[in-house]
Scaffold this motif. Structure first.
Motif, PDB file in Angstrom:
ATOM      1  N   UNK A 148      -9.722  -7.276  19.881  1.00  0.00           N
ATOM      2  CA  UNK A 148      -8.354  -6.752  19.822  1.00  0.00           C
ATOM      3  C   UNK A 148      -7.331  -7.863  19.573  1.00  0.00           C
ATOM      4  N   UNK A 149      -6.238  -7.470  18.942  1.00  0.00           N
ATOM      5  CA  UNK A 149      -5.132  -8.393  18.732  1.00  0.00           C
ATOM      6  C   UNK A 149      -4.522  -8.742  20.080  1.00  0.00           C
ATOM      7  N   UNK A 150      -3.969  -9.917  20.202  1.00  0.00           N
ATOM      8  CA  UNK A 150      -3.256 -10.270  21.416  1.00  0.00           C
ATOM      9  C   UNK A 150      -2.067 -11.140  21.056  1.00  0.00           C
ATOM     10  N   UNK A 187       4.988  -2.614  32.210  1.00  0.00           N
ATOM     11  CA  UNK A 187       4.953  -2.614  30.752  1.00  0.00           C
ATOM     12  C   UNK A 187       3.551  -2.381  30.212  1.00  0.00           C
ATOM     13  N   UNK A 188       2.545  -3.009  30.821  1.00  0.00           N
ATOM     14  CA  UNK A 188       1.162  -2.833  30.372  1.00  0.00           C
ATOM     15  C   UNK A 188       0.695  -1.398  30.580  1.00  0.00           C
ATOM     16  N   UNK A 189       1.083  -0.787  31.701  1.00  0.00           N
ATOM     17  CA  UNK A 189       0.708   0.617  31.947  1.00  0.00           C
ATOM     18  C   UNK A 189       1.293   1.528  30.871  1.00  0.00           C
ATOM     19  N   UNK A 190       2.530   1.231  30.448  1.00  0.00           N
ATOM     20  CA  UNK A 190       3.165   2.045  29.404  1.00  0.00           C
ATOM     21  C   UNK A 190       2.448   1.872  28.064  1.00  0.00           C
ATOM     22  N   UNK A 191       1.755   0.766  27.881  1.00  0.00           N
ATOM     23  CA  UNK A 191       1.026   0.496  26.637  1.00  0.00           C
ATOM     24  C   UNK A 191      -0.385   1.072  26.641  1.00  0.00           C
ATOM     25  N   UNK A 192      -0.843   1.520  27.780  1.00  0.00           N
ATOM     26  CA  UNK A 192      -2.247   1.901  27.954  1.00  0.00           C
ATOM     27  C   UNK A 192      -2.741   2.881  26.894  1.00  0.00           C
ATOM     28  N   UNK A 193      -1.919   3.849  26.519  1.00  0.00           N
ATOM     29  CA  UNK A 193      -2.373   4.878  25.581  1.00  0.00           C
ATOM     30  C   UNK A 193      -2.036   4.582  24.128  1.00  0.00           C
ATOM     31  N   UNK A 194      -1.460   3.427  23.847  1.00  0.00           N
ATOM     32  CA  UNK A 194      -1.157   3.089  22.462  1.00  0.00           C
ATOM     33  C   UNK A 194      -2.393   2.479  21.817  1.00  0.00           C
ATOM     34  N   UNK A 230       1.720  -6.384  14.023  1.00  0.00           N
ATOM     35  CA  UNK A 230       3.082  -5.851  13.993  1.00  0.00           C
ATOM     36  C   UNK A 230       3.202  -4.576  14.826  1.00  0.00           C
ATOM     37  N   UNK A 231       2.185  -3.708  14.751  1.00  0.00           N
ATOM     38  CA  UNK A 231       2.195  -2.483  15.563  1.00  0.00           C
ATOM     39  C   UNK A 231       2.124  -2.830  17.047  1.00  0.00           C
ATOM     40  N   UNK A 232       1.321  -3.834  17.400  1.00  0.00           N
ATOM     41  CA  UNK A 232       1.228  -4.272  18.793  1.00  0.00           C
ATOM     42  C   UNK A 232       2.576  -4.785  19.279  1.00  0.00           C
ATOM     43  N   UNK A 233       3.216  -5.630  18.480  1.00  0.00           N
ATOM     44  CA  UNK A 233       4.525  -6.169  18.860  1.00  0.00           C
ATOM     45  C   UNK A 233       5.549  -5.047  19.013  1.00  0.00           C
ATOM     46  N   UNK A 234       5.536  -4.087  18.107  1.00  0.00           N
ATOM     47  CA  UNK A 234       6.474  -2.961  18.187  1.00  0.00           C
ATOM     48  C   UNK A 234       6.235  -2.146  19.456  1.00  0.00           C
TER      49      UNK A 234
END
Length: 163
Positions: free
Chosen positions: A12-14, A108-115, A121-125
């Motif tokens: 995965x991207x990081x 913030x990480x929890x809010x990203x869980x389902x993305x 660029x999509x990760x940064x957005x």
């Protein structure tokens, strides 16, 4: 693909991110390329922390808190803070339960869980959107929890706490 299988990303991207918060809310994020040394950290402070402080505090004095990473504790970084008239909180190493931004990163990480970003660029957005959705009320609650955090660390004699 069968319903019983779940797709995964092998590599995965990081990204590394710097952000600031106060009881009034969050400041802008800085996406970091490469490793952070004292010079690059001071650039982040100059271009992201100072504007964050202006946004969050205006002319009010504040005390800055960061961990004791080598770039943070370098003599040149200490001089940068002195030269800018900014007081830095003196606190123990390895004490994430005393740093409310650690809880904010978890939110913030929890809010990203389902993305499922497919590109950097999509990760940064997605990270930007997650950060932007953090409310001043959430930040205020985390800062207001500091006396309880300190009591919990004292009660635990320095061992980990619920924070």
């Amino acid at each position: 693909m069968p319903k019983c299988l779940k797709s995964s990303v092998k590599y995965p991207q990081s990204v590394m991110v710097w952000g600031a918060m106060s009881a009034a809310g969050v400041g802008p994020l800085c996406f970091i390329k490469g490793r952070v040394n004292a010079a690059s950290y001071q650039e982040i402070l100059e271009h992201f922390m100072l504007p964050s402080a202006e946004k969050l505090y205006g002319d009010e004095d504040f005390i800055f808190q960061h961990d004791l990473a080598p770039a943070h504790s370098a003599k040149t970084t200490g001089k940068w803070f002195t030269d800018h008239g900014i007081t830095v909180l003196n606190w123990p190493a390895n004490s994430p339960d005393l740093n409310p931004i650690e809880n904010l990163w978890d939110i913030g990480k929890r809010k990203l869980r389902d993305t499922r970003p497919n590109t950097l660029d999509e990760l940064k957005a997605a990270i930007e959107a997650s950060w932007a959705s953090i409310t001043p009320q959430q930040c205020h609650r985390l800062i207001a929890s500091m006396p309880s955090r300190i009591e919990a660390v004292i009660s635990a004699k320095g061992f980990p706490t619920k924070y």
